[in-house]
Design a protein around this motif. Structure first.
Motif, PDB file in Angstrom:
ATOM      1  N   TYR A  28      19.532  -2.895   3.735  1.00 34.86           N
ATOM      2  CA  TYR A  28      18.620  -3.268   2.645  1.00 34.86           C
ATOM      3  C   TYR A  28      18.996  -4.601   2.016  1.00 34.86           C
ATOM      4  O   TYR A  28      18.165  -5.510   1.880  1.00 34.86           O
ATOM      5  CB  TYR A  28      18.682  -2.145   1.608  1.00 34.86           C
ATOM      6  CG  TYR A  28      17.882  -2.346   0.345  1.00 34.86           C
ATOM      7  CD1 TYR A  28      16.491  -2.336   0.372  1.00 34.86           C
ATOM      8  CD2 TYR A  28      18.531  -2.487  -0.880  1.00 34.86           C
ATOM      9  CE1 TYR A  28      15.756  -2.477  -0.803  1.00 34.86           C
ATOM     10  CE2 TYR A  28      17.800  -2.622  -2.057  1.00 34.86           C
ATOM     11  CZ  TYR A  28      16.423  -2.622  -2.009  1.00 34.86           C
ATOM     12  OH  TYR A  28      15.702  -2.767  -3.166  1.00 34.86           O
ATOM     13  N   LEU A 205       9.748  -1.788  -1.976  1.00 37.30           N
ATOM     14  CA  LEU A 205      10.285  -0.498  -1.548  1.00 37.30           C
ATOM     15  C   LEU A 205      11.786  -0.417  -1.830  1.00 37.30           C
ATOM     16  O   LEU A 205      12.462  -1.438  -1.957  1.00 37.30           O
ATOM     17  CB  LEU A 205      10.002  -0.290  -0.059  1.00 37.30           C
ATOM     18  CG  LEU A 205       8.505  -0.312   0.293  1.00 37.30           C
ATOM     19  CD1 LEU A 205       8.307  -0.167   1.791  1.00 37.30           C
ATOM     20  CD2 LEU A 205       7.746   0.775  -0.455  1.00 37.30           C
ATOM     21  N   TRP A 209      14.166   3.508   2.110  1.00 36.43           N
ATOM     22  CA  TRP A 209      13.291   3.158   3.226  1.00 36.43           C
ATOM     23  C   TRP A 209      14.078   2.440   4.325  1.00 36.43           C
ATOM     24  O   TRP A 209      13.767   2.584   5.504  1.00 36.43           O
ATOM     25  CB  TRP A 209      12.161   2.255   2.741  1.00 36.43           C
ATOM     26  CG  TRP A 209      11.114   2.982   1.964  1.00 36.43           C
ATOM     27  CD1 TRP A 209      11.216   3.459   0.691  1.00 36.43           C
ATOM     28  CD2 TRP A 209       9.791   3.311   2.410  1.00 36.43           C
ATOM     29  NE1 TRP A 209      10.048   4.058   0.302  1.00 36.43           N
ATOM     30  CE2 TRP A 209       9.151   3.981   1.340  1.00 36.43           C
ATOM     31  CE3 TRP A 209       9.087   3.093   3.588  1.00 36.43           C
ATOM     32  CZ2 TRP A 209       7.843   4.444   1.424  1.00 36.43           C
ATOM     33  CZ3 TRP A 209       7.782   3.541   3.684  1.00 36.43           C
ATOM     34  CH2 TRP A 209       7.176   4.211   2.619  1.00 36.43           C
ATOM     35  N   TYR A 210      15.075   1.671   3.946  1.00 36.63           N
ATOM     36  CA  TYR A 210      15.872   0.929   4.929  1.00 36.63           C
ATOM     37  C   TYR A 210      16.976   1.792   5.521  1.00 36.63           C
ATOM     38  O   TYR A 210      17.468   1.506   6.614  1.00 36.63           O
ATOM     39  CB  TYR A 210      16.463  -0.315   4.281  1.00 36.63           C
ATOM     40  CG  TYR A 210      15.423  -1.373   3.980  1.00 36.63           C
ATOM     41  CD1 TYR A 210      15.256  -2.477   4.812  1.00 36.63           C
ATOM     42  CD2 TYR A 210      14.598  -1.278   2.859  1.00 36.63           C
ATOM     43  CE1 TYR A 210      14.293  -3.446   4.545  1.00 36.63           C
ATOM     44  CE2 TYR A 210      13.635  -2.236   2.580  1.00 36.63           C
ATOM     45  CZ  TYR A 210      13.486  -3.324   3.425  1.00 36.63           C
ATOM     46  OH  TYR A 210      12.535  -4.263   3.154  1.00 36.63           O
ATOM     47  N   ARG A 212      16.604   4.808   6.538  1.00 39.39           N
ATOM     48  CA  ARG A 212      15.999   5.603   7.609  1.00 39.39           C
ATOM     49  C   ARG A 212      15.496   4.658   8.696  1.00 39.39           C
ATOM     50  O   ARG A 212      14.557   3.900   8.466  1.00 39.39           O
ATOM     51  CB  ARG A 212      14.863   6.454   7.059  1.00 39.39           C
ATOM     52  CG  ARG A 212      15.335   7.500   6.053  1.00 39.39           C
ATOM     53  CD  ARG A 212      14.162   8.131   5.326  1.00 39.39           C
ATOM     54  NE  ARG A 212      14.584   9.203   4.437  1.00 39.39           N
ATOM     55  CZ  ARG A 212      15.072   9.017   3.207  1.00 39.39           C
ATOM     56  NH1 ARG A 212      15.194   7.777   2.741  1.00 39.39           N
ATOM     57  NH2 ARG A 212      15.445  10.030   2.466  1.00 39.39           N
ATOM     58  N   LEU A 215      11.810   4.242   9.395  1.00 37.01           N
ATOM     59  CA  LEU A 215      10.989   3.651   8.333  1.00 37.01           C
ATOM     60  C   LEU A 215      11.270   2.167   8.130  1.00 37.01           C
ATOM     61  O   LEU A 215      10.470   1.464   7.521  1.00 37.01           O
ATOM     62  CB  LEU A 215      11.236   4.378   7.006  1.00 37.01           C
ATOM     63  CG  LEU A 215      10.586   5.746   6.822  1.00 37.01           C
ATOM     64  CD1 LEU A 215      11.025   6.343   5.486  1.00 37.01           C
ATOM     65  CD2 LEU A 215       9.067   5.638   6.880  1.00 37.01           C
ATOM     66  N   ARG A 216      12.396   1.703   8.644  1.00 36.60           N
ATOM     67  CA  ARG A 216      12.837   0.333   8.372  1.00 36.60           C
ATOM     68  C   ARG A 216      11.821  -0.724   8.805  1.00 36.60           C
ATOM     69  O   ARG A 216      11.556  -1.672   8.046  1.00 36.60           O
ATOM     70  CB  ARG A 216      14.189   0.088   9.032  1.00 36.60           C
ATOM     71  CG  ARG A 216      14.909  -1.156   8.528  1.00 36.60           C
ATOM     72  CD  ARG A 216      16.257  -1.279   9.204  1.00 36.60           C
ATOM     73  NE  ARG A 216      17.086  -0.124   8.926  1.00 36.60           N
ATOM     74  CZ  ARG A 216      18.023   0.347   9.751  1.00 36.60           C
ATOM     75  NH1 ARG A 216      18.216  -0.228  10.915  1.00 36.60           N
ATOM     76  NH2 ARG A 216      18.747   1.398   9.411  1.00 36.60           N
ATOM     77  N   ALA A 219       9.066  -0.826   6.179  1.00 42.28           N
ATOM     78  CA  ALA A 219       9.564  -1.410   4.929  1.00 42.28           C
ATOM     79  C   ALA A 219       9.691  -2.923   5.047  1.00 42.28           C
ATOM     80  O   ALA A 219       9.366  -3.657   4.097  1.00 42.28           O
ATOM     81  CB  ALA A 219      10.917  -0.791   4.576  1.00 42.28           C
TER      82      ALA A 219
END
Length: 266
Positions: A28, A205, A209-210, A212, A215-216, A219
């Motif tokens: 992130y 976000l 989110w990062y 996972r 999901l990255r 995001a």
């Protein structure tokens, strides 16, 4: 908020964890750093067209903001209270003169340089106490005594108006969870004569989110778009504020009233 913020990163192991874990390449913080770097370089190019500035990075840590502006400034100085942080900044290739300053006490004196200048204050305001925040902005005011002296850029990586705030009750009492609103940052800067001229966000976000992997990518796309839309900074978790010293108010000249008709003149 931590009262021992300045002491935490005196330890070499803590500095190594900060650099390798907090800023892991696919994480992130690293994604935000890439967006911030692009924005900063564009900001400097737009704001200093006739002469490149000298950078003064307060609480420079491992030199991330210094490295972001390599080639965009004509000189750079990094200031930090941690020898371990300064050593890591030097190891990672920060092209700057690095200066150790005291964590408390009088406001440190910046190295004297010609205008224009850019002062950067990253990853400090959120978790530090009021005294540290005040010292940082007071330092910036010394570097930038008037409007034409240059720019101040400060980071808030926990905007109270963002989605991160939705989970704040779960983090009550946690020393590393703090929040600052846009209004609080604006008020802090105004106390030292700074007015915000530009605000930009870098992550709508949140960190989860990062974390996972599946999901990255989503995001990344969403936050890349958010970075290009200044109005979305209101809702971003991570925000940069660019500010200039306010133009001093010039008192109007005192006009002497005309003499009274009955006044005696000599």
């Amino acid at each position: 908020m931590r009262n021992d913020y300045a002491d935490v990163f005196q330890d070499t192991a803590a500095v190594e964890r900060y650099e390798s874990v907090e800023y892991a390449p696919d994480g992130y913080a690293a994604a935000i750093n890439r967006r911030q770097r692009a924005y900063l370089r564009d900001l400097v190019g737009r704001s200093f067209e006739t002469r490149r500035p000298v950078q003064h990075d307060f609480a420079c840590g491992t030199g991330r903001a210094l490295r972001a502006l390599h080639g965009m400034v004509r000189g750079a100085h990094g200031y930090d209270s941690s020898p371990a942080m300064l050593a890591k900044a030097d190891e990672l290739g920060a092209l700057a003169e690095l200066h150790r300053v005291e964590a408390t006490g009088p406001v440190p004196s910046p190295v004297a340089t010609d205008s224009p200048a850019i002062v950067t204050v990253f990853r400090l305001l959120l978790n530090a106490g009021d005294e540290v925040r005040e010292r940082a902005i007071a330092f910036a005011a010394r570097v930038l005594p008037h409007q034409e002296a240059g720019l101040l850029v400060v980071e808030n990586h926990g905007n109270r108006g963002s989605a991160r705030h939705l989970r704040h009750r779960r983090h009550v009492g946690e020393p590393w969870f703090a929040e600052l609103s846009h209004e609080e940052v604006t008020t802090l800067l105004a106390r030292y004569g700074f007015s915000i001229v530009e605000r930009r966000g870098f992550s709508v976000l949140t960190r989860g989110w990062y974390d996972r992997r599946w999901l990255r990518p989503v995001a990344t796309v969403v936050d890349n778009v958010a970075t290009r839309v200044p109005a979305l900074s209101r809702y971003c978790v991570n925000v940069l504020y660019a500010a200039r010293r306010t133009v001093p108010q010039v008192a109007p000249p005192r006009v002497q009233p005309p003499p009274h008709p009955d006044a005696t003149t000599w």
